[in-house]
Design an enzyme around this catalytic site. Structure first.
Site, mmCIF file in Angstrom:
data_model
loop_
_atom_site.group_PDB
_atom_site.id
_atom_site.type_symbol
_atom_site.label_atom_id
_atom_site.label_comp_id
_atom_site.label_asym_id
_atom_site.label_seq_id
_atom_site.Cartn_x
_atom_site.Cartn_y
_atom_site.Cartn_z
ATOM 1 N N SER A 28 16.746 -10.566 2.491
ATOM 2 C CA SER A 28 15.352 -10.458 2.033
ATOM 3 C C SER A 28 14.571 -11.725 2.401
ATOM 4 O O SER A 28 13.402 -11.858 2.075
ATOM 5 C CB SER A 28 15.306 -10.245 0.520
ATOM 6 O OG SER A 28 16.055 -11.248 -0.140
ATOM 7 N N ASN A 85 19.937 -13.033 -10.689
ATOM 8 C CA ASN A 85 19.178 -11.958 -11.329
ATOM 9 C C ASN A 85 18.068 -12.493 -12.235
ATOM 10 O O ASN A 85 16.960 -11.963 -12.233
ATOM 11 C CB ASN A 85 20.115 -11.040 -12.126
ATOM 12 C CG ASN A 85 21.143 -10.382 -11.224
ATOM 13 O OD1 ASN A 85 21.014 -10.439 -9.998
ATOM 14 N ND2 ASN A 85 22.157 -9.761 -11.819
ATOM 15 N N THR A 132 -26.156 13.032 -8.191
ATOM 16 C CA THR A 132 -24.975 13.750 -8.685
ATOM 17 C C THR A 132 -24.660 14.764 -7.591
ATOM 18 O O THR A 132 -25.586 15.275 -6.949
ATOM 19 C CB THR A 132 -25.231 14.480 -10.025
ATOM 20 O OG1 THR A 132 -26.219 15.483 -9.823
ATOM 21 C CG2 THR A 132 -25.709 13.522 -11.112
ATOM 22 N N HIS A 133 -23.412 15.016 -7.369
ATOM 23 C CA HIS A 133 -22.979 15.914 -6.270
ATOM 24 C C HIS A 133 -23.510 15.432 -4.909
ATOM 25 O O HIS A 133 -23.743 16.241 -4.014
ATOM 26 C CB HIS A 133 -23.436 17.358 -6.503
ATOM 27 C CG HIS A 133 -23.178 17.862 -7.892
ATOM 28 N ND1 HIS A 133 -22.034 18.540 -8.251
ATOM 29 C CD2 HIS A 133 -23.921 17.756 -9.026
ATOM 30 C CE1 HIS A 133 -22.089 18.846 -9.545
ATOM 31 N NE2 HIS A 133 -23.220 18.383 -10.033
ATOM 32 N N SER A 161 -19.720 -1.365 18.915
ATOM 33 C CA SER A 161 -18.857 -0.401 19.594
ATOM 34 C C SER A 161 -18.680 -0.860 21.026
ATOM 35 O O SER A 161 -19.611 -1.392 21.635
ATOM 36 C CB SER A 161 -19.505 0.983 19.563
ATOM 37 O OG SER A 161 -19.031 1.769 20.640
ATOM 38 N N LYS A 220 -24.633 0.659 18.664
ATOM 39 C CA LYS A 220 -23.936 0.778 17.380
ATOM 40 C C LYS A 220 -23.808 -0.538 16.628
ATOM 41 O O LYS A 220 -23.565 -1.584 17.198
ATOM 42 C CB LYS A 220 -22.510 1.328 17.596
ATOM 43 C CG LYS A 220 -22.454 2.766 18.040
ATOM 44 C CD LYS A 220 -22.881 3.773 16.971
ATOM 45 C CE LYS A 220 -21.948 3.833 15.790
ATOM 46 N NZ LYS A 220 -20.794 4.713 16.030
ATOM 47 N N GLU A 248 -15.545 -0.028 5.619
ATOM 48 C CA GLU A 248 -14.611 1.044 5.992
ATOM 49 C C GLU A 248 -13.163 0.588 5.815
ATOM 50 O O GLU A 248 -12.308 1.337 5.341
ATOM 51 C CB GLU A 248 -14.832 1.453 7.453
ATOM 52 C CG GLU A 248 -16.163 2.128 7.700
ATOM 53 C CD GLU A 248 -16.353 2.389 9.198
ATOM 54 O OE1 GLU A 248 -16.149 3.524 9.619
ATOM 55 O OE2 GLU A 248 -16.702 1.444 9.929
ATOM 56 N N TYR A 268 20.361 -5.212 -13.703
ATOM 57 C CA TYR A 268 19.880 -5.435 -12.335
ATOM 58 C C TYR A 268 20.558 -4.492 -11.345
ATOM 59 O O TYR A 268 21.762 -4.226 -11.438
ATOM 60 C CB TYR A 268 20.137 -6.898 -11.916
ATOM 61 C CG TYR A 268 19.713 -7.156 -10.481
ATOM 62 C CD1 TYR A 268 18.385 -7.447 -10.195
ATOM 63 C CD2 TYR A 268 20.621 -7.048 -9.423
ATOM 64 C CE1 TYR A 268 17.974 -7.649 -8.879
ATOM 65 C CE2 TYR A 268 20.217 -7.243 -8.111
ATOM 66 C CZ TYR A 268 18.897 -7.534 -7.843
ATOM 67 O OH TYR A 268 18.486 -7.726 -6.554
ATOM 68 N N GLN A 321 15.402 -5.440 -5.065
ATOM 69 C CA GLN A 321 14.959 -6.373 -4.019
ATOM 70 C C GLN A 321 13.752 -5.792 -3.259
ATOM 71 O O GLN A 321 12.946 -6.526 -2.707
ATOM 72 C CB GLN A 321 16.126 -6.619 -3.059
ATOM 73 C CG GLN A 321 15.797 -7.468 -1.882
ATOM 74 C CD GLN A 321 17.063 -7.949 -1.185
ATOM 75 O OE1 GLN A 321 17.885 -8.632 -1.789
ATOM 76 N NE2 GLN A 321 17.240 -7.587 0.065
ATOM 77 N N LYS A 375 9.521 -6.502 -3.682
ATOM 78 C CA LYS A 375 8.682 -7.611 -3.234
ATOM 79 C C LYS A 375 7.636 -7.226 -2.196
ATOM 80 O O LYS A 375 6.465 -7.609 -2.313
ATOM 81 C CB LYS A 375 9.547 -8.747 -2.699
ATOM 82 C CG LYS A 375 10.047 -9.619 -3.828
ATOM 83 C CD LYS A 375 11.263 -10.396 -3.437
ATOM 84 C CE LYS A 375 12.304 -10.364 -4.516
ATOM 85 N NZ LYS A 375 12.804 -9.043 -4.899
HETATM 86 N N1 ARG Z 1 17.286 -10.982 -3.299
HETATM 87 C C1 ARG Z 1 17.554 -10.437 -4.603
HETATM 88 C C2 ARG Z 1 16.317 -9.683 -5.104
HETATM 89 O O1 ARG Z 1 15.296 -9.892 -4.525
HETATM 90 C C3 ARG Z 1 17.843 -11.534 -5.552
HETATM 91 C C4 ARG Z 1 18.782 -11.149 -6.644
HETATM 92 C C5 ARG Z 1 20.085 -10.767 -6.060
HETATM 93 N N2 ARG Z 1 21.096 -10.619 -7.051
HETATM 94 C C6 ARG Z 1 22.283 -10.162 -6.706
HETATM 95 N N3 ARG Z 1 23.135 -10.090 -7.645
HETATM 96 N N4 ARG Z 1 22.564 -9.804 -5.497
HETATM 97 O O2 ARG Z 1 16.376 -8.900 -6.004
#
Ligand code: ARG
Length: 460
Positions: A24, A111, A156-157, A278, A284, A291, A318, A323, A326
Site C-alpha cells: 500500500s 492495526n 420550478t421544473h 474549443s 466558443k 462542468e 481488523y 487497507q 485509503k
Molecule cells: N497497510 C495496512 C492498512 O492500510 C496497515 C495495517 C496492516 N495490518 C496488518 N496486520 N497487516 O490497513
C-alpha cells in the site's frame, strides 16, 4: 534477524508478485507525517510509564526526526517489499538508530497505528475542508450583497415560475454549504478520537497511559473499546457521506452556472480566466470548471459507495480488506477540496447581466400568481381566482402580450372586481417585496439574511 518484521514463522520467501499486490506504500506514504508524530508520542508514553528508558526514547525520537526530514526532502527510498508506510519507517529507523529501533513497536500493532494515522490525517483534512466551506460561503454572501437589487426568474421544473432576488437564490446555496460545514464539524468530533493502545485488537499487557498519548497528539478523547477502535471506519464513511452531500450541492450550483452562461440564458458571464476555448470552434467559451466540478461529483459519490461496500459484513476486528479504505478517502478529500477552492476563486469573478435577468423575469407570466393573489384580496376564493387568471393568460398568449400589457377593460373581462391598482401589483418590485413571509424573497428579508450571514461568518 528475519527479513520482514513478521516473517519469523515463515519458511518460504514472499513471492514478488504478492509483495507488489499487497503493498500500500504507493498511496499510504502520504500518511508519513502522522505516522511519525504518532510514533514520537508513543515513545514518550512508553518512557513515561517505564516500558522503555528515557535514553531509548530520545534515541528513537531523534531517529524519527531524521527520517521525517528525509521524507520531507524526497530523499527517502521506498521499496514494495516493505508493504506500507509503517514498515518503511520502522525499517529505516533500524538503519538510522540501530537496535533500539526494535523497541518502538512495543505495545502497538499496525492495526491501531493505521487507525491513528487515518484519524490524524482526516482530522487535518476535515479542518481544511471546513475552512474552504467558510470561504465559499463568504464569497456567496459577498456576491449576494453586491447584487442585492438584481431580480431574476425563479424556476420550478426548469420553467419560469415567480420572480426572486438573485441574492435570494445565492443565499439558498449559502444555506446548503452552511449545513455541509456543520455536518463536517460534527463529523470532526467523531474523527477526533485516539485509537492507539488498542494494539492488534484486544489491548495490551503493558501498563500504557493512553490519556497521555492522546494529550500529546491533541486528541480530546480516547477510544473506549479496542476492537471497535481497530475495526471500524465509520468516521471515514461519515466524512465521505458529508463530502458527497457537499459535492451534490456543488454540482447543482455548477449546473446553474453552466445554464446561466449559455447564450439561451445569458444571465452571467464567466471570466476568461475561468473558462476555456474549443480547439475547433473559434467562437466558443466553455464553462469547463463548472462542468468538471459537476463531473467530479460522481467520483466522490463513488468513493463513498466504495467504502460502504468495503466495510459491509466485515467480521471484527481488523481485516486486510480495510487497507482499501485509503484510496477512495484520499481521492474524495482531494477532489472536494479542489472543487471548493476553484469555486472560491471563480465565483467572485462572475459578471452578472442584470438587465437580461430582469428581462427574463418580466416575460412569461411570472406575475400570474400575484394577479390571483390580487383577486383574493378583492374577495374571490383562491381556486376561482386561479381559474380567472388562467383564462386571462390564455387570452394574453393569444394576443402575444403579457398580463400587465392588457388594458384594464380587457382584464375586467376575466374578473369585474379588477381595478386600476392591479398594475401596481404586477410590477417586479411589488412582487418581490410582498413576499415577506419568513424566508421569502422580499428585499427586507434578503437584506436581513445577508446581515445575519455576515455576522455568522465573522463569528466562526
Ligand atoms: N497497510 C495496512 C492498512 O492500510 C496497515 C495495517 C496492516 N495490518 C496488518 N496486520 N497487516 O490497513
Amino acid at each position: 534477524m528475519a527479513e520482514k518484521p513478521w516473517d519469523g514463522r515463515f519458511s518460504e520467501k514472499t513471492a514478488k508478485s504478492v509483495e507488489a499486490f499487497t503493498a500500500s506504500i504507493a498511496y499510504d506514504r502520504r500518511l508519513y507525517p502522522y505516522d511519525i508524530d504518532g510514533s514520537i508520542a508513543h515513545c514518550k508514553m512508553l518512557a513515561k510509564v517505564g516500558v522503555i528508558t528515557d535514553e531509548d526514547a530520545s534515541q528513537l525520537i531523534e531517529g524519527l526526526g531524521i527520517i521525517k526530514r528525509e521524507l520531507d526532502h524526497g530523499e527517502f527510498v521506498f521499496d514494495d517489499s516493505l508493504e506500507d508506510i509503517h514498515m518503511h519507517i520502522e525499517a529505516r529507523l533500524l538503519q538510522v538508530s540501530g537496535r533500539v529501533a526494535q523497541k518502538l513497536h512495543t505495545a502497538r500493532s499496525r492495526n491501531d497505528q493505521i487507525a491513528l494515522d487515518v484519524r490524524m490525517y482526516l482530522r487535518d483534512q476535515t479542518r481544511q475542508t471546513i475552512d474552504l466551506l467558510h470561504q465559499l460561503r463568504t464569497v456567496l454572501v459577498d456576491m449576494a450583497e453586491k447584487h442585492q437589487d438584481v431580480v431574476m426568474p425563479g424556476y420550478t421544473h426548469t420553467q419560469r415560475a415567480q420572480p426572486v432576488l438573485f441574492a435570494h437564490h445565492l443565499l439558498a446555496y449559502y444555506e446548503m454549504f452552511t449545513r455541509d460545514q456543520a455536518r463536517l464539524s460534527q463529523c470532526l468530533e467523531r474523527i477526533n478520537v485516539m485509537p492507539l493502545g488498542s494494539a492488534a485488537l484486544a489491548g495490551t499487557t503493558y501498563p500504557i497511559d493512553r490519556a497521555y498519548t492522546a494529550q500529546l497528539l491533541d486528541f480530546p478523547r480516547v477510544s473506549a473499546n479496542s476492537m471497535d477502535a481497530v475495526a471500524d471506519r465509520d468516521f471515514a464513511m461519515e466524512f465521505l457521506s458529508d463530502a458527497s452531500m457537499c459535492m451534490i450541492h456543488l454540482s447543482r450550483l455548477s449546473e446553474e452556472l453552466v445554464l446561466w452562461s449559455t447564450s439561451e440564458f445569458g444571465f452571467i458571464s464567466i471570466s476568461d480566466a475561468f473558462a476555456t476555448g474549443s480547439s475547433i470552434m473559434p467562437q466558443k467559451k466553455n464553462p469547463d470548471v463548472a462542468e468538471i466540478v459537476r463531473g467530479k461529483t460522481g467520483r466522490v459519490v463513488g468513493d463513498l459507495v466504495a467504502l460502504l461496500t468495503l466495510m459491509k459484513s466485515l467480521p471484527l476486528a481488523y481485516n486486510r480488506d480495510m487497507q482499501e479504505d485509503k484510496e477512495p478517502l484520499f481521492d474524495a478529500v482531494d477532489t472536494l477540496k479542489a472543487c471548493l477552492s476553484i469555486n472560491v476563486q471563480m465565483i467572485p469573478r462572475i459578471t452578472v447581466n442584470r438587465e437580461t435577468m430582469q428581462k427574463a423575469a418580466s416575460v412569461g407570466f411570472l406575475n400570474a400568481t400575484d394577479m390571483a393573489d390580487y383577486l383574493v384580496g378583492q374577495g374571490i376564493p383562491f381556486r376561482q381566482a386561479h381559474e380567472c387568471v388562467g383564462n386571462a393568460v390564455a387570452y394574453a398568449l393569444d394576443q402575444g402580450k403579457e398580463l400587465d400589457q392588457l388594458s384594464l377593460a380587457e382584464l375586467k373581462r376575466f374578473a369585474s372586481q379588477i381595478k386600476e391598482d392591479i398594475f401596481a401589483h404586477l410590477t417586479l418590485s411589488h412582487m418581490i417585496d410582498r413576499r415577506q413571509s419568513q424566508g421569502g424573497t422580499a428585499t427586507a428579508n434578503v437584506v436581513q439574511a445577508i446581515a445575519e450571514a455576515k455576522k455568522m461568518l465573522a463569528d466562526s
